[in-house]
Write an enzyme that holds these catalytic residues in place. Structure first.
Site: not given
Ligand code: FDA
Length: 537
Positions: A104, A108, A172, A477
């Site tokens: 998304s 990660d 973020c 995390y």
């Molecule tokens: P990404 O797309 O990488 O997905 C993360 C995981 O979820 C993967 O295993 C992926 O396969 C799975 N996934 C993604 N979309 C999915 C879907 N639609 N259905 C099923 N599985 C799915 N956390 C927090 O709680 N508060 C905060 O303020 C922050 N701030 C923050 C800042 C920065 C710079 C980073 C790098 C990370 C954070 N985080 C955070 C951590 C963040 O919540 C965590 O990394 C999430 O998993 C990121 O979601 P994304 O969709 O961006 O990641």
């Protein structure tokens, strides 16, 4: 024909059956399968031969640690525009045994949404960037948000319609709703309203059979599991229906910095005795790191930066701090009043005059070109002064602003929600959450190992001061140091229980039961997904 020759085709057939296609271009058959389901689908498939493959892959890599020539790459990237595309991808991936990694926002910590630790794994990235519609309904105080939307997009769309509604999720703006809510999701409203996952009302998920499920059709067990039990495990979340929460039209954000020379040690120590007992309207985050000494040339020091959000006026917060936490010395000039949506930009480090539209920018990287690794902990008893002095020594082992700790206050609503309400279990009894983190810009394995070893040393140092049996950790995390499945995501219940109880405590077994019921073949998996019980048998 001798026996060896006769058995060869059988072995090949068995191999194909077990491990999937053996062709040098396994995606050919996969593509044909997709075309069979939808003749226009190839326009949303990017193979390695496509000139935009690399830029598309890199555009959502939020940890440059996993953007090197040595990082295992997907066979192809699939960018669905409608739900039927995802259903086709699931059916064809199953048929051709290509693993799916859903992405998304791409944040990660270990890069598992677009990579793997296993160089031989055949996988595709299903990137949800095109599925990011958001519908805010002010009268019912709810919204439907597709999983490919970012937090910033959600906050912006809410702010467009109401200045007194918000959603209690992360800080973020580029984090994706798919991963964030799948692992919990904390932000500045956690002491008032809990986590993002605590505020989900309904959902649309596609399961391993390609069926579209909502809360009613998936049942309460699966609905429980997807709200914090980790992404890429139970299905692909397409959209969340979320509860919006009331906030004042104007809130107060403040920053106070104190160095060792300004009594930082005593103030952080004291902070621990106050912070979880303050009114639920106050949230505190403290960043501890090594900085250039502001009052002594060519020297460094340790700095504690106290960032707070108050759901009220500057005067109200100052009165409260004078009564409850005078040691901080909070003053009017440390604070600014603004809308809640703007406070997200403040906490994310944007300049004060940044337009609200900055929330919509999906290209901004919170860590710039820095690679990082994070680890997490929970603190239940205040750390003594001597403990902080040891932390300062650890911080002095790395350069200015390359390593640090981020403390986020708990208590309030977080203590009222039962540990088993959703899979995220870190509730009553925690004073604050800790993130230990290392950042570096240098390339190469040697540099990375230096920072990783430093971080592991800091984590080791923290052992006596943090939760035990299990040593708890925040699933969002992600930290593969605490344990993992096989490289292809093959799970083992016994092995997974050690890292699983750190993330989920007693909720781990229920997650395994749900996984076993809804995805017994372990179609959705990665190095830290919940394994089904059958894989242990
Ligand atoms: P990404 O797309 O990488 O997905 C993360 C995981 O979820 C993967 O295993 C992926 O396969 C799975 N996934 C993604 N979309 C999915 C879907 N639609 N259905 C099923 N599985 C799915 N956390 C927090 O709680 N508060 C905060 O303020 C922050 N701030 C923050 C800042 C920065 C710079 C980073 C790098 C990370 C954070 N985080 C955070 C951590 C963040 O919540 C965590 O990394 C999430 O998993 C990121 O979601 P994304 O969709 O961006 O990641």
């Amino acid at each position: 024909m001798d026996t060896a020759h006769r058995s060869f085709p059988i072995l090949v057939a068995l191999f194909v059956l077990l491990f999937g296609v053996t062709s040098s271009q396994p995606y050919e058959e996969f593509l044909q399968c997709l075309e069979f389901h939808d003749s226009n689908i190839t326009s949303i498939v990017y193979t390695r031969a496509n000139s935009s493959f690399s830029s598309l892959l890199e555009s959502s890599i939020r940890n440059p640690r996993f953007d090197t020539s040595a990082t295992p790459k997907p066979l192809l990237i699939f960018t669905p525009r409608q739900i039927s595309h995802i259903q086709s991808a699931i059916r064809c991936s199953r048929a051709h045994r290509i693993q799916i990694r859903v992405r998304s926002g791409g944040h990660d910590y270990e890069g598992l949404s677009y990579s793997t630790i296993s160089p031989s794994l055949t996988f595709l990235v299903l990137d949800l960037r095109n599925l990011r519609a958001i519908q805010v309904d002010v009268p019912s105080k709810t919204a439907w948000a597709q999983a490919g939307a970012t937090l910033g997009e959600l906050y912006y769309r809410i702010a467009e319609k109401s200045s007194t509604l918000a959603f209690p999720s992360g800080i973020c703006p580029t984090v994706g709703l798919g991963g964030q809510i799948s692992g919990g999701g904390w932000g500045t409203l956690l002491r008032k309203y809990g986590l993002a996952a605590d505020n989900v009302l309904d959902t649309r998920v596609i399961d391993a059979e390609g069926r579209i499920l909502d809360r009613a059709s998936m049942g309460e067990d699966m609905f429980w599991a997807i709200r914090g039990g980790g992404g890429n495990t139970f299905g692909i979340v397409i959209a969340w229906k979320i509860k919006l929460v009331p906030v004042p039209a104007s809130v107060t954000a403040c920053t106070v910095t104190r160095t060792l020379e300004q009594n930082a040690t005593e103030i952080v120590h004291r902070w621990q005795y106050v912070v979880d007992k303050l009114s639920n309207d106050v949230f505190f985050m403290v960043v501890l790191n090594r900085v250039v000494n502001p009052i002594q040339a060519n020297a460094t020091t340790i700095q504690a930066s106290f960032n707070s959000l108050y759901l009220g006026s500057i005067e109200g917060l100052i009165l409260m701090m004078e009564a409850k936490f005078p040691d901080l010395g909070l003053r009017r000039e440390n604070c600014v009043e603004m809308s809640w949506a703007k406070s997200i930009l403040y906490f994310a480090g944007f300049p004060l005059n940044s337009p609200l539209e900055s929330l919509l920018d999906r290209t901004i990287s919170a860590t710039g070109s820095a690679k990082f690794k994070g680890k997490s902990d929970y603190v239940k008893e205040p750390i003594p002064i001597s403990g902080f002095e040891g932390i300062w020594e650890k911080l002095k082992e790395v350069g200015v602003q390359t390593g640090g700790l981020i403390l986020a206050s708990y208590g309030g609503k977080m203590s009222e929600i039962p540990e088993s309400s959703i899979p995220f279990p870190h509730r009553a009894g925690n004073i604050y959450q800790v993130e230990e983190v290392a950042f570096w810009v240098e390339d190469g394995v040697e540099a990375a190992d230096g920072y990783l070893n430093w971080l592991r040393g800091l984590y080791e140092y923290m052992t006596p001061y943090v939760s035990k049996n299990p040593r708890e950790a925040y699933a969002n995390y992600r930290d593969l140091d605490i344990g993992r499945n096989g490289g292809g995501g093959e799970g083992d219940y016994r092995r997974a229980r050690s890292w699983g109880s750190s993330y989920y405590k007693n909720n781990f077994d229920r997650l395994v039961r749900v996984k076993t019921a809804v995805d017994p073949a372990n179609f959705f998996r990665n190095e830290q997904s919940i394994p089904p019980l059958s894989s242990w048998r």
